[in-house]
Design a protein around this motif. Sequence first.
Motif, mmCIF file in Angstrom:
data_model
loop_
_atom_site.group_PDB
_atom_site.id
_atom_site.type_symbol
_atom_site.label_atom_id
_atom_site.label_comp_id
_atom_site.label_asym_id
_atom_site.label_seq_id
_atom_site.Cartn_x
_atom_site.Cartn_y
_atom_site.Cartn_z
ATOM 1 N N PHE A 129 -28.821 107.977 25.179
ATOM 2 C CA PHE A 129 -29.804 108.375 24.321
ATOM 3 C C PHE A 129 -30.836 109.058 25.369
ATOM 4 O O PHE A 129 -31.995 109.350 25.182
ATOM 5 C CB PHE A 129 -30.456 107.595 23.396
ATOM 6 C CG PHE A 129 -29.558 107.427 22.031
ATOM 7 C CD1 PHE A 129 -29.378 108.552 21.266
ATOM 8 C CD2 PHE A 129 -29.132 106.248 21.902
ATOM 9 C CE1 PHE A 129 -28.674 108.345 20.215
ATOM 10 C CE2 PHE A 129 -28.342 106.097 20.843
ATOM 11 C CZ PHE A 129 -28.115 107.224 19.721
ATOM 12 N N LYS A 130 -30.410 109.060 26.788
ATOM 13 C CA LYS A 130 -31.109 109.737 27.786
ATOM 14 C C LYS A 130 -32.551 109.035 28.139
ATOM 15 O O LYS A 130 -33.366 109.286 28.140
ATOM 16 C CB LYS A 130 -31.411 111.136 27.665
ATOM 17 C CG LYS A 130 -30.295 111.988 27.666
ATOM 18 C CD LYS A 130 -30.569 113.371 27.599
ATOM 19 C CE LYS A 130 -29.010 113.988 27.429
ATOM 20 N NZ LYS A 130 -29.425 115.315 26.852
ATOM 21 N N VAL A 131 -32.342 107.648 28.158
ATOM 22 C CA VAL A 131 -33.513 106.686 28.326
ATOM 23 C C VAL A 131 -33.325 105.626 29.428
ATOM 24 O O VAL A 131 -32.226 105.791 30.204
ATOM 25 C CB VAL A 131 -33.759 105.460 27.073
ATOM 26 C CG1 VAL A 131 -33.779 106.106 26.057
ATOM 27 C CG2 VAL A 131 -32.366 104.807 27.022
ATOM 28 N N ARG A 132 -34.187 105.011 30.049
ATOM 29 C CA ARG A 132 -34.152 104.524 31.413
ATOM 30 C C ARG A 132 -33.381 103.194 31.546
ATOM 31 O O ARG A 132 -33.414 102.572 32.741
ATOM 32 C CB ARG A 132 -35.746 104.388 31.973
ATOM 33 C CG ARG A 132 -36.409 103.500 31.122
ATOM 34 C CD ARG A 132 -37.999 103.554 31.588
ATOM 35 N NE ARG A 132 -38.653 102.447 31.070
ATOM 36 C CZ ARG A 132 -38.812 101.311 31.264
ATOM 37 N NH1 ARG A 132 -38.488 100.954 32.492
ATOM 38 N NH2 ARG A 132 -39.876 100.474 30.782
ATOM 39 N N TYR A 133 -33.067 102.468 30.263
ATOM 40 C CA TYR A 133 -32.308 101.485 30.473
ATOM 41 C C TYR A 133 -31.375 101.426 29.594
ATOM 42 O O TYR A 133 -31.413 101.876 28.407
ATOM 43 C CB TYR A 133 -33.206 100.241 30.324
ATOM 44 C CG TYR A 133 -34.272 100.131 29.018
ATOM 45 C CD1 TYR A 133 -33.625 99.910 27.807
ATOM 46 C CD2 TYR A 133 -35.429 100.716 29.074
ATOM 47 C CE1 TYR A 133 -34.557 99.723 26.721
ATOM 48 C CE2 TYR A 133 -36.333 100.685 28.040
ATOM 49 C CZ TYR A 133 -35.795 100.225 26.885
ATOM 50 O OH TYR A 133 -36.560 100.178 25.750
ATOM 51 N N SER A 134 -30.310 100.563 29.642
ATOM 52 C CA SER A 134 -29.240 100.319 28.545
ATOM 53 C C SER A 134 -29.803 99.182 27.764
ATOM 54 O O SER A 134 -30.734 98.513 27.986
ATOM 55 C CB SER A 134 -27.874 99.779 29.424
ATOM 56 O OG SER A 134 -27.350 100.833 30.083
ATOM 57 N N THR A 135 -29.074 99.105 26.484
ATOM 58 C CA THR A 135 -29.480 97.984 25.626
ATOM 59 C C THR A 135 -28.335 97.258 25.059
ATOM 60 O O THR A 135 -27.350 97.637 24.925
ATOM 61 C CB THR A 135 -30.189 98.672 24.299
ATOM 62 O OG1 THR A 135 -31.122 99.605 24.898
ATOM 63 C CG2 THR A 135 -30.735 97.731 23.201
ATOM 64 N N LEU A 136 -28.699 95.752 25.165
ATOM 65 C CA LEU A 136 -27.890 94.823 24.573
ATOM 66 C C LEU A 136 -28.444 94.507 23.048
ATOM 67 O O LEU A 136 -29.583 93.909 23.233
ATOM 68 C CB LEU A 136 -27.565 93.737 25.427
ATOM 69 C CG LEU A 136 -26.718 92.262 24.775
ATOM 70 C CD1 LEU A 136 -25.032 92.969 24.392
ATOM 71 C CD2 LEU A 136 -26.661 91.355 25.684
ATOM 72 N N GLY A 137 -27.949 94.849 22.021
ATOM 73 C CA GLY A 137 -28.438 94.687 20.851
ATOM 74 C C GLY A 137 -27.632 93.855 19.807
ATOM 75 O O GLY A 137 -26.406 93.785 20.054
ATOM 76 N N PHE A 138 -28.308 93.076 19.044
ATOM 77 C CA PHE A 138 -27.847 92.187 17.962
ATOM 78 C C PHE A 138 -28.256 92.575 16.570
ATOM 79 O O PHE A 138 -29.303 93.140 16.212
ATOM 80 C CB PHE A 138 -28.258 90.806 18.259
ATOM 81 C CG PHE A 138 -27.764 90.472 19.503
ATOM 82 C CD1 PHE A 138 -26.613 89.791 19.767
ATOM 83 C CD2 PHE A 138 -28.579 90.450 20.848
ATOM 84 C CE1 PHE A 138 -26.051 89.192 21.024
ATOM 85 C CE2 PHE A 138 -28.063 90.129 21.991
ATOM 86 C CZ PHE A 138 -26.899 89.378 21.914
ATOM 87 N N ASN A 139 -27.269 92.695 15.802
ATOM 88 C CA ASN A 139 -27.429 93.110 14.316
ATOM 89 C C ASN A 139 -27.603 91.969 13.409
ATOM 90 O O ASN A 139 -27.600 90.810 13.915
ATOM 91 C CB ASN A 139 -25.895 93.726 13.723
ATOM 92 C CG ASN A 139 -26.307 95.311 14.297
ATOM 93 O OD1 ASN A 139 -27.042 95.601 14.891
ATOM 94 N ND2 ASN A 139 -25.225 96.057 13.674
ATOM 95 N N GLU A 140 -27.875 92.184 12.162
ATOM 96 C CA GLU A 140 -28.286 90.827 11.412
ATOM 97 C C GLU A 140 -27.127 89.966 11.319
ATOM 98 O O GLU A 140 -27.731 88.664 11.093
ATOM 99 C CB GLU A 140 -28.429 91.606 9.859
ATOM 100 C CG GLU A 140 -29.032 90.788 8.783
ATOM 101 C CD GLU A 140 -29.243 91.070 7.358
ATOM 102 O OE1 GLU A 140 -28.897 90.747 6.239
ATOM 103 O OE2 GLU A 140 -29.846 92.458 7.438
#
Length: 163
Positions: free
Chosen positions: A116-127
Motif C-alpha cells: 500500500f506504499k507506506v513507510r513500514y510493513s505490518t504484522l497484524g492479528f485478527n480476531e
Amino acid sequence: MTTSKNSPLNETKLKATKIAASQEEGTVWSAEERAAMHERAKELKAVGRGKSTADAEADVLAKIAEMPEPDQSMARWLHEQIKAQVPDLSPKTWYGMPAYAKDGKIVCFFQSSAKFKVRYSTLGFNEAANLDEGVFWPVAYAVKALTATEKEKIIDLVKRAAS
C-alpha cells in the motif's frame, strides 16, 4: 425549515455530495486496495475448488518472492519461524498477503510496506488471535527491521496468538 450556509446539515450534505462524486469517479478505493480485493476474490474461489495445503503454502511463498527487500527477508523469516515453531498455524494468502490460519480462521498476517506504499510493513492479528489483555490491546505492529529483540517478541506474540 431553512438552514444557514455553515450549518451542520449543510456541511453533511456537502460531504455526502463529495463522497458520491468521488464514488462516481472510482476514487473511493485506491488501485492497491482494489487489487487486494480482487486477490481476495480469487483466494475464495480457490478455496471453493478445494485448494490443497501445499498449494496454499506455494502461494504464500510466491507472494513473499514478489516483495521488495527488506520486506521479502522479513516475510521469509516470519514464514520459516511460524512453520517451525507454531505448526498449528497453516499458511495461506489473505488479500494477497502471507497469512497464517488456525481452524480456517486467519490469526496473523504480514503486510509488505510496498503493498500500500507506506513507510513500514505490518504484522497484524485478527480476531481469532488469542492476544486479549483486559479491554485494550494492540492488533497490529509496524515493522521496519528485525533485530534479535524484535524476532523474539514476534515469535512470542505469534505463539500466544495461536494458543
